[in-house]
Design a protein around this motif. Structure first.
Motif, PDB file in Angstrom:
ATOM      1  N   GLU A 106       0.834  -1.213   0.000  1.00 14.81           N
ATOM      2  CA  GLU A 106       0.000   0.000   0.000  1.00 14.81           C
ATOM      3  C   GLU A 106       0.864   1.257   0.000  1.00 14.81           C
ATOM      4  OE1 GLU A 106      -3.311   0.524  -0.414  1.00 14.81           O
ATOM      5  OE2 GLU A 106      -3.232  -1.601  -0.929  1.00 14.81           O
ATOM      6  N   ASN A 107       1.941   1.250   0.761  1.00 14.96           N
ATOM      7  CA  ASN A 107       2.813   2.421   0.810  1.00 14.96           C
ATOM      8  C   ASN A 107       3.545   2.640  -0.512  1.00 14.96           C
ATOM      9  OD1 ASN A 107       2.037   3.188   3.352  1.00 14.96           O
ATOM     10  ND2 ASN A 107       3.775   2.243   4.382  1.00 14.96           N
ATOM     11  N   GLU A 108       3.931   1.564  -1.174  1.00 15.06           N
ATOM     12  CA  GLU A 108       4.567   1.714  -2.487  1.00 15.06           C
ATOM     13  C   GLU A 108       3.604   2.352  -3.481  1.00 15.06           C
ATOM     14  OE1 GLU A 108       6.199  -2.088  -3.598  1.00 15.06           O
ATOM     15  OE2 GLU A 108       7.636  -2.043  -1.939  1.00 15.06           O
ATOM     16  N   LYS A 109       2.344   1.944  -3.427  1.00 13.29           N
ATOM     17  CA  LYS A 109       1.328   2.552  -4.298  1.00 13.29           C
ATOM     18  C   LYS A 109       1.138   4.026  -3.947  1.00 13.29           C
ATOM     19  CE  LYS A 109      -1.338  -1.692  -4.931  1.00 13.29           C
ATOM     20  NZ  LYS A 109      -2.595  -2.377  -4.573  1.00 13.29           N
ATOM     21  N   ALA A 110       1.099   4.326  -2.652  1.00 14.86           N
ATOM     22  CA  ALA A 110       0.914   5.715  -2.210  1.00 14.86           C
ATOM     23  C   ALA A 110       2.093   6.586  -2.642  1.00 14.86           C
ATOM     24  CB  ALA A 110       0.731   5.771  -0.696  1.00 14.86           C
ATOM     25  N   ILE A 111       3.299   6.048  -2.556  1.00 14.52           N
ATOM     26  CA  ILE A 111       4.481   6.798  -2.995  1.00 14.52           C
ATOM     27  C   ILE A 111       4.401   7.054  -4.493  1.00 14.52           C
ATOM     28  CG2 ILE A 111       6.987   6.642  -3.345  1.00 14.52           C
ATOM     29  CD1 ILE A 111       7.088   5.159  -0.608  1.00 14.52           C
ATOM     30  N   SER A 112       4.003   6.056  -5.241  1.00 15.96           N
ATOM     31  CA  SER A 112       3.870   6.208  -6.688  1.00 15.96           C
ATOM     32  C   SER A 112       2.854   7.301  -7.032  1.00 15.96           C
ATOM     33  CB  SER A 112       3.456   4.876  -7.310  1.00 15.96           C
ATOM     34  OG  SER A 112       3.285   5.012  -8.689  1.00 15.96           O
ATOM     35  N   ARG A 113       1.717   7.294  -6.339  1.00 13.02           N
ATOM     36  CA  ARG A 113       0.704   8.337  -6.571  1.00 13.02           C
ATOM     37  C   ARG A 113       1.245   9.713  -6.173  1.00 13.02           C
ATOM     38  NH1 ARG A 113      -2.627   4.251  -4.444  1.00 13.02           N
ATOM     39  NH2 ARG A 113      -2.585   5.246  -2.399  1.00 13.02           N
ATOM     40  N   TYR A 114       1.990   9.755  -5.078  1.00  5.75           N
ATOM     41  CA  TYR A 114       2.535  11.021  -4.580  1.00  5.75           C
ATOM     42  C   TYR A 114       3.495  11.648  -5.588  1.00  5.75           C
ATOM     43  CZ  TYR A 114       5.475  14.134  -1.745  1.00  5.75           C
ATOM     44  OH  TYR A 114       6.198  15.202  -1.276  1.00  5.75           O
ATOM     45  N   VAL A 115       4.434  10.870  -6.098  1.00  5.04           N
ATOM     46  CA  VAL A 115       5.430  11.445  -7.007  1.00  5.04           C
ATOM     47  C   VAL A 115       4.865  11.721  -8.395  1.00  5.04           C
ATOM     48  CG1 VAL A 115       7.423  10.522  -5.786  1.00  5.04           C
ATOM     49  CG2 VAL A 115       6.444   9.228  -7.657  1.00  5.04           C
ATOM     50  N   SER A 116       3.745  11.099  -8.729  1.00  5.72           N
ATOM     51  CA  SER A 116       3.165  11.344 -10.051  1.00  5.72           C
ATOM     52  C   SER A 116       2.092  12.430 -10.016  1.00  5.72           C
ATOM     53  CB  SER A 116       2.586  10.048 -10.625  1.00  5.72           C
ATOM     54  OG  SER A 116       1.515   9.594  -9.836  1.00  5.72           O
ATOM     55  N   SER A 117       1.947  13.080  -8.861  1.00  4.25           N
ATOM     56  CA  SER A 117       0.953  14.146  -8.717  1.00  4.25           C
ATOM     57  C   SER A 117       1.624  15.440  -8.292  1.00  4.25           C
ATOM     58  CB  SER A 117      -0.085  13.770  -7.658  1.00  4.25           C
ATOM     59  OG  SER A 117      -0.725  12.570  -7.990  1.00  4.25           O
ATOM     60  N   ASP A 118       0.993  16.542  -8.652  1.00  2.00           N
ATOM     61  CA  ASP A 118       1.477  17.841  -8.207  1.00  2.00           C
ATOM     62  C   ASP A 118       1.296  17.935  -6.696  1.00  2.00           C
ATOM     63  OD1 ASP A 118       0.577  20.861  -7.504  1.00  2.00           O
ATOM     64  OD2 ASP A 118       2.111  20.857  -9.088  1.00  2.00           O
ATOM     65  N   ARG A 119       2.298  18.379  -6.028  1.00  2.00           N
ATOM     66  CA  ARG A 119       2.307  18.430  -4.566  1.00  2.00           C
ATOM     67  C   ARG A 119       1.183  19.292  -3.999  1.00  2.00           C
ATOM     68  NH1 ARG A 119       4.968  21.904  -0.775  1.00  2.00           N
ATOM     69  NH2 ARG A 119       5.228  20.718   1.145  1.00  2.00           N
ATOM     70  N   ASN A 120       0.897  20.406  -4.628  1.00  2.00           N
ATOM     71  CA  ASN A 120      -0.083  21.347  -4.077  1.00  2.00           C
ATOM     72  C   ASN A 120      -1.509  21.099  -4.551  1.00  2.00           C
ATOM     73  OD1 ASN A 120       1.790  22.902  -2.519  1.00  2.00           O
ATOM     74  ND2 ASN A 120       2.583  23.666  -4.454  1.00  2.00           N
ATOM     75  N   THR A 121      -1.663  20.665  -5.797  1.00  2.00           N
ATOM     76  CA  THR A 121      -3.016  20.488  -6.336  1.00  2.00           C
ATOM     77  C   THR A 121      -3.486  19.040  -6.289  1.00  2.00           C
ATOM     78  OG1 THR A 121      -2.243  20.108  -8.596  1.00  2.00           O
ATOM     79  CG2 THR A 121      -2.658  22.410  -7.931  1.00  2.00           C
ATOM     80  N   ASN A 122      -2.564  18.116  -6.105  1.00  2.00           N
ATOM     81  CA  ASN A 122      -2.837  16.673  -6.134  1.00  2.00           C
ATOM     82  C   ASN A 122      -3.289  16.185  -7.509  1.00  2.00           C
ATOM     83  OD1 ASN A 122      -2.090  16.101  -3.494  1.00  2.00           O
ATOM     84  ND2 ASN A 122      -4.116  16.612  -2.717  1.00  2.00           N
ATOM     85  N   LYS A 123      -3.182  17.043  -8.515  1.00  2.00           N
ATOM     86  CA  LYS A 123      -3.529  16.616  -9.872  1.00  2.00           C
ATOM     87  C   LYS A 123      -2.356  15.857 -10.460  1.00  2.00           C
ATOM     88  CE  LYS A 123      -6.772  20.300 -10.828  1.00  2.00           C
ATOM     89  NZ  LYS A 123      -7.094  21.454 -11.660  1.00  2.00           N
ATOM     90  N   ARG A 124      -2.693  14.873 -11.282  1.00  2.00           N
ATOM     91  CA  ARG A 124      -1.653  14.073 -11.919  1.00  2.00           C
ATOM     92  C   ARG A 124      -0.777  14.923 -12.810  1.00  2.00           C
ATOM     93  NH1 ARG A 124      -1.019   9.069 -10.957  1.00  2.00           N
ATOM     94  NH2 ARG A 124      -0.578   7.659 -12.609  1.00  2.00           N
ATOM     95  N   LYS A 125       0.519  14.678 -12.720  1.00  3.51           N
ATOM     96  CA  LYS A 125       1.460  15.371 -13.588  1.00  3.51           C
ATOM     97  C   LYS A 125       1.307  14.805 -14.995  1.00  3.51           C
ATOM     98  CE  LYS A 125       4.928  15.944  -9.972  1.00  3.51           C
ATOM     99  NZ  LYS A 125       6.250  15.498  -9.514  1.00  3.51           N
ATOM    100  N   THR A 126       1.353  15.683 -15.968  1.00  6.60           N
ATOM    101  CA  THR A 126       1.270  15.237 -17.358  1.00  6.60           C
ATOM    102  C   THR A 126       2.433  15.828 -18.133  1.00  6.60           C
ATOM    103  OG1 THR A 126      -0.153  17.095 -17.933  1.00  6.60           O
ATOM    104  CG2 THR A 126      -1.250  15.031 -17.338  1.00  6.60           C
ATOM    105  N   ILE A 127       2.726  15.204 -19.227  1.00  6.67           N
ATOM    106  CA  ILE A 127       3.796  15.682 -20.099  1.00  6.67           C
ATOM    107  C   ILE A 127       3.150  16.354 -21.300  1.00  6.67           C
ATOM    108  CG2 ILE A 127       5.727  14.992 -21.569  1.00  6.67           C
ATOM    109  CD1 ILE A 127       6.102  12.583 -19.679  1.00  6.67           C
TER     110      ILE A 127
END
Length: 162
Positions: free
Chosen positions: A133-154
């Motif tokens: 569960e923590n590995e999944k949470a870390i993955s979601r954390y680094v793939s999202s904007d820290r302030n908006t929680n929106k997924r980072k996109t390229i």
């Protein structure tokens, strides 16, 4: 500035059912509370190390004041949740290490007499589930904007793929 107390209290609530964590003998209540805070603060330091072993956080989690016991910036609610979950993982991994040492010292029949195999395997599964569960949470954390929680996109339009 986020105080370590926010994380300590959050972690303590997650672990409150574990009487071993909260049991101190031959000390006053205030001494026991200080020992508990010191112990959980150690989990926080280890949780930060664990986070860095899995990713590169968007902020410097090592930017804290050990004297004031606070971060030198504001953690987001998501970061508080993630770090407290990692602190919980650190706690259970230490218990897992203790179980491993216990298994080495005891014979199989001693182990079955003291702690049945199903209890050990259930505990080990719990620890593995927490890790997953923590590995999944870390993955979601680094793939999202820290302030908006929106997924980072390229924005692929800015790259020339030809």
């Amino acid at each position: 500035m986020t105080s370590f107390n926010v994380l300590i209290e959050r972690c303590a609530r997650k672990l409150e059912k574990d009487s071993e964590l909260f049991t101190y003998y031959n000390v006053s209540a205030s001494e026991a509370e200080n020992l508990l805070r010191e112990q959980i603060t150690g989990y926080l330091y280890d949780a930060i190390d664990l986070l860095y072993s899995k990713c590169e956080p968007p902020v410097d989690m090592y930017n804290y004041d050990e004297e004031l016991l606070q971060f030198n910036f504001d953690l987001t609610k998501r970061e508080i949740g993630l770090l407290s979950d990692l602190m919980r993982q650190v706690y259970y991994e230490r218990q897992e290490a203790t179980l491993g040492a216990f298994k080495i010292r005891m014979t199989p029949s001693d182990l079955n007499h003291i702690t049945p195999s199903t209890e050990r395997s259930t505990f080990l599964k719990l620890v593995q589930d927490i890790r997953t569960e923590n590995e999944k949470a870390i993955s979601r954390y680094v793939s999202s904007d820290r302030n908006t929680n929106k997924r980072k996109t390229i924005d692929h339009s800015q790259y020339d793929y030809s």
